[in-house]
Scaffold this active site. Structure first.
Site, PDB file in Angstrom:
ATOM      1  N   GLY A  39      65.074  38.376  14.239  1.00  0.00           N
ATOM      2  CA  GLY A  39      65.982  37.603  15.100  1.00  0.00           C
ATOM      3  C   GLY A  39      67.402  37.644  14.554  1.00  0.00           C
ATOM      4  N   THR A  95      68.707  34.384   8.927  1.00  0.00           N
ATOM      5  CA  THR A  95      67.879  33.770   9.973  1.00  0.00           C
ATOM      6  C   THR A  95      68.339  32.330  10.177  1.00  0.00           C
ATOM      7  OG1 THR A  95      65.696  32.855  10.494  1.00  0.00           O
ATOM      8  CG2 THR A  95      66.074  33.398   8.195  1.00  0.00           C
ATOM      9  N   ASP A 111      66.530  29.973  10.866  1.00  0.00           N
ATOM     10  CA  ASP A 111      65.425  29.041  10.582  1.00  0.00           C
ATOM     11  C   ASP A 111      65.497  28.377   9.204  1.00  0.00           C
ATOM     12  OD1 ASP A 111      64.452  29.867  13.035  1.00  0.00           O
ATOM     13  OD2 ASP A 111      63.061  31.319  12.180  1.00  0.00           O
ATOM     14  N   ARG A 128      60.802  28.459  14.373  1.00  0.00           N
ATOM     15  CA  ARG A 128      59.497  29.121  14.242  1.00  0.00           C
ATOM     16  C   ARG A 128      58.481  28.118  13.694  1.00  0.00           C
ATOM     17  NH1 ARG A 128      58.629  35.421  12.931  1.00  0.00           N
ATOM     18  NH2 ARG A 128      60.757  35.521  13.646  1.00  0.00           N
TER      19      ARG A 128
HETATM   20  P1  ADP Z   1      62.068  38.200  10.542  1.00  0.00           P
HETATM   21  O1  ADP Z   1      62.557  39.283   9.649  1.00  0.00           O
HETATM   22  O2  ADP Z   1      63.168  37.434  11.190  1.00  0.00           O
HETATM   23  O3  ADP Z   1      61.018  37.328   9.898  1.00  0.00           O
HETATM   24  P2  ADP Z   1      59.958  39.578  12.015  1.00  0.00           P
HETATM   25  O4  ADP Z   1      58.842  38.812  11.377  1.00  0.00           O
HETATM   26  O5  ADP Z   1      59.885  39.812  13.476  1.00  0.00           O
HETATM   27  O6  ADP Z   1      61.380  38.892  11.787  1.00  0.00           O
HETATM   28  O7  ADP Z   1      60.065  40.971  11.255  1.00  0.00           O
HETATM   29  C1  ADP Z   1      61.058  41.904  11.575  1.00  0.00           C
HETATM   30  C2  ADP Z   1      60.512  43.291  11.379  1.00  0.00           C
HETATM   31  O8  ADP Z   1      60.154  43.476  10.004  1.00  0.00           O
HETATM   32  C3  ADP Z   1      59.246  43.604  12.148  1.00  0.00           C
HETATM   33  O9  ADP Z   1      59.485  44.014  13.458  1.00  0.00           O
HETATM   34  C4  ADP Z   1      58.661  44.745  11.339  1.00  0.00           C
HETATM   35  O10 ADP Z   1      59.314  45.967  11.622  1.00  0.00           O
HETATM   36  C5  ADP Z   1      59.031  44.331   9.920  1.00  0.00           C
HETATM   37  N1  ADP Z   1      57.895  43.602   9.337  1.00  0.00           N
HETATM   38  C6  ADP Z   1      57.477  42.349   9.637  1.00  0.00           C
HETATM   39  N2  ADP Z   1      56.370  42.008   8.947  1.00  0.00           N
HETATM   40  C7  ADP Z   1      56.075  43.079   8.182  1.00  0.00           C
HETATM   41  C8  ADP Z   1      55.040  43.372   7.230  1.00  0.00           C
HETATM   42  N3  ADP Z   1      54.101  42.475   6.929  1.00  0.00           N
HETATM   43  N4  ADP Z   1      55.055  44.584   6.642  1.00  0.00           N
HETATM   44  C9  ADP Z   1      56.008  45.480   6.927  1.00  0.00           C
HETATM   45  N5  ADP Z   1      57.012  45.279   7.805  1.00  0.00           N
HETATM   46  C10 ADP Z   1      57.050  44.104   8.432  1.00  0.00           C
HETATM   47  O1  F6P Z   2      63.515  33.480  13.657  1.00  0.00           O
HETATM   48  C1  F6P Z   2      64.523  33.103  14.538  1.00  0.00           C
HETATM   49  C2  F6P Z   2      63.947  32.623  15.849  1.00  0.00           C
HETATM   50  O2  F6P Z   2      65.014  32.269  16.701  1.00  0.00           O
HETATM   51  C3  F6P Z   2      62.933  31.484  15.730  1.00  0.00           C
HETATM   52  O3  F6P Z   2      63.556  30.237  15.547  1.00  0.00           O
HETATM   53  C4  F6P Z   2      62.191  31.626  17.026  1.00  0.00           C
HETATM   54  O4  F6P Z   2      60.864  31.150  16.889  1.00  0.00           O
HETATM   55  C5  F6P Z   2      62.179  33.106  17.265  1.00  0.00           C
HETATM   56  O5  F6P Z   2      63.211  33.669  16.465  1.00  0.00           O
HETATM   57  C6  F6P Z   2      62.393  33.500  18.702  1.00  0.00           C
HETATM   58  O6  F6P Z   2      62.307  34.859  18.802  1.00  0.00           O
HETATM   59  P1  F6P Z   2      62.657  35.685  20.131  1.00  0.00           P
HETATM   60  O7  F6P Z   2      64.111  35.987  20.097  1.00  0.00           O
HETATM   61  O8  F6P Z   2      61.816  36.898  20.023  1.00  0.00           O
HETATM   62  O9  F6P Z   2      62.333  34.813  21.301  1.00  0.00           O
END
Ligand code: ADP
Ligand code: F6P
Length: 324
Positions: free
Chosen positions: A15, A129, A131, A175
């Site tokens: 995000g 982020t 969050d 989240r």
């Molecule tokens: P954030 O980084 O905000 O927590 P996400 O959880 O959506 O957002 O993760 C962003 C990206 O990081 C995912 O789309 C994926 O490409 C990569 N990613 C997430 N979790 C994993 C994981 N367990 N192992 C490897 N890459 C990951």
């Molecule tokens: O991690 C940032 C965040 O905005 C969270 O607060 C929320 O749960 C999520 O991303 C929303 O994601 P999306 O943009 O995919 O709706």
């Protein structure tokens, strides 16, 4: 400073958060300061897999400091979660001559950064982020801007809620974490704040404070609910049925992710971005740049991902004191 690193990449992932542009700018300009070429990787890990990579000069990051969003775009990339995806990304990084990479994102992005480092691309991650849910860091880029956006929105909702003598139940993002709800709830003078880290009882923790306030002559109320609790539409209905106070629900949604970053976010992003580049130049990899006791420090990515963080008890106590 020893300088075996000639070219580094920077990407934003997960995000978006206000201040990501300030982070990119800091990476590009700090790289230029040390004579390192910096490449921007578009659309998070997708851009690494697809080779969407371009050189960035200090001028390319003019006028981005004050903008929300991310000029490199961001994405969630399923393919990167597979072994093949990571191998492909590593191959492309080698093709583009990337000796190191800076990843700005949340803990999902950090897990990806770890995989990349382990597969041979020295990677440093920094928390971007809204969050504020990165365990090893007391602060994440975008959080302060988000809190201010929520504050502006809730202040406005309060005006109409009070004029109509209503109860408004407001859902904020976060989240699975309740940081936004807790700190915005305190800053906005919410009558009730619900967040996933603390169990609640509807009668005791929601109805009772509203009814007590009603008996003291207060006919409107603001209830702030973290998205990890959810159910605000149903909750507003239940409050109306039980109290007789007309109730509404508002989900603030993605407005919380936009807007010009605050000074705190610009400064933190600038400090962290510069630190990431310096760590790569020192030959470090697989580390998270974070904030601890107000200082910008770095921790091992495995240790950082395993650390625990909780809502400060004094904040939880404060909600109780101020909603008495
Ligand atoms: P954030 O980084 O905000 O927590 P996400 O959880 O959506 O957002 O993760 C962003 C990206 O990081 C995912 O789309 C994926 O490409 C990569 N990613 C997430 N979790 C994993 C994981 N367990 N192992 C490897 N890459 C990951
Ligand atoms: O991690 C940032 C965040 O905005 C969270 O607060 C929320 O749960 C999520 O991303 C929303 O994601 P999306 O943009 O995919 O709706």
């Amino acid at each position: 400073m020893e300088n075996k690193i000639k070219t580094i990449g920077v990407l934003t992932s997960g995000g978006d958060a206000p201040g990501m542009n300030a982070a990119i700018r800091a990476v590009v300009r700090t790289g230029a300061y040390y004579g390192v070429k910096v490449c921007g990787v578009m659309r998070g890990y997708n851009g690494l897999i697809n080779g969407e990579i371009q050189d960035m000069s200090p001028r390319d990051v003019s006028e981005v400091l004050q903008r929300g969003g991310t000029c490199l775009m961001t994405a969630r990339c399923k393919e990167f979660k597979t072994k093949e995806g990571v191998e492909r990304a590593c191959h492309i990084a080698r093709v583009f001559g990337l000796d190191g990479l800076v990843v700005v994102g949340g803990d999902g992005s950090f897990r990806g950064a770890k995989d990349l480092s382990n597969a041979g691309v020295p990677t440093i991650a920094m928390p971007g982020t809204i969050d504020n849910d990165i365990n090893c860091s007391e602060y994440t880029i975008g959080y302060d801007t988000c809190l201010n956006t929520v504050k502006d929105a809730v202040d406005k909702i309060r005006d109409t809620s009070a004029s109509h003598e209503r109860c408004t139940v407001i859902e904020v993002m976060g989240r699975n974490a309740g940081y936004i709800a807790v700190e915005a709830g305190i800053a906005c003078g919410a009558d009730v704040v619900l967040f996933p880290e603390k169990e609640y009882n509807f009668d005791e923790d929601v109805l009772r404070p509203i009814l007590e306030a009603k008996s003291r002559g207060k006919k409107h109320a603001i209830v702030v609910v973290a998205e990890g609790i959810g159910g605000v539409v149903e909750m507003a209905k239940k409050i109306e049925e039980a109290t007789g106070i007309e109730s509404r629900a508002t989900i603030l949604g993605h407005i919380q992710r936009g807007g010009a970053p605050t000074v705190r976010d610009r400064l933190t992003a600038s400090r962290m971005g510069a630190k990431c580049v310096e760590l790569l130049l020192e030959g470090k990899a697989n580390r998270i740049v974070c904030m601890q006791n107000g200082q910008i420090v770095d921790v091992d990515i495995n240790e950082g991902l395993e650390m625990k963080k909780s809502i400060p008890q004094d904040m939880v106590d404060l909600i109780e004191k101020l909603t008495v």
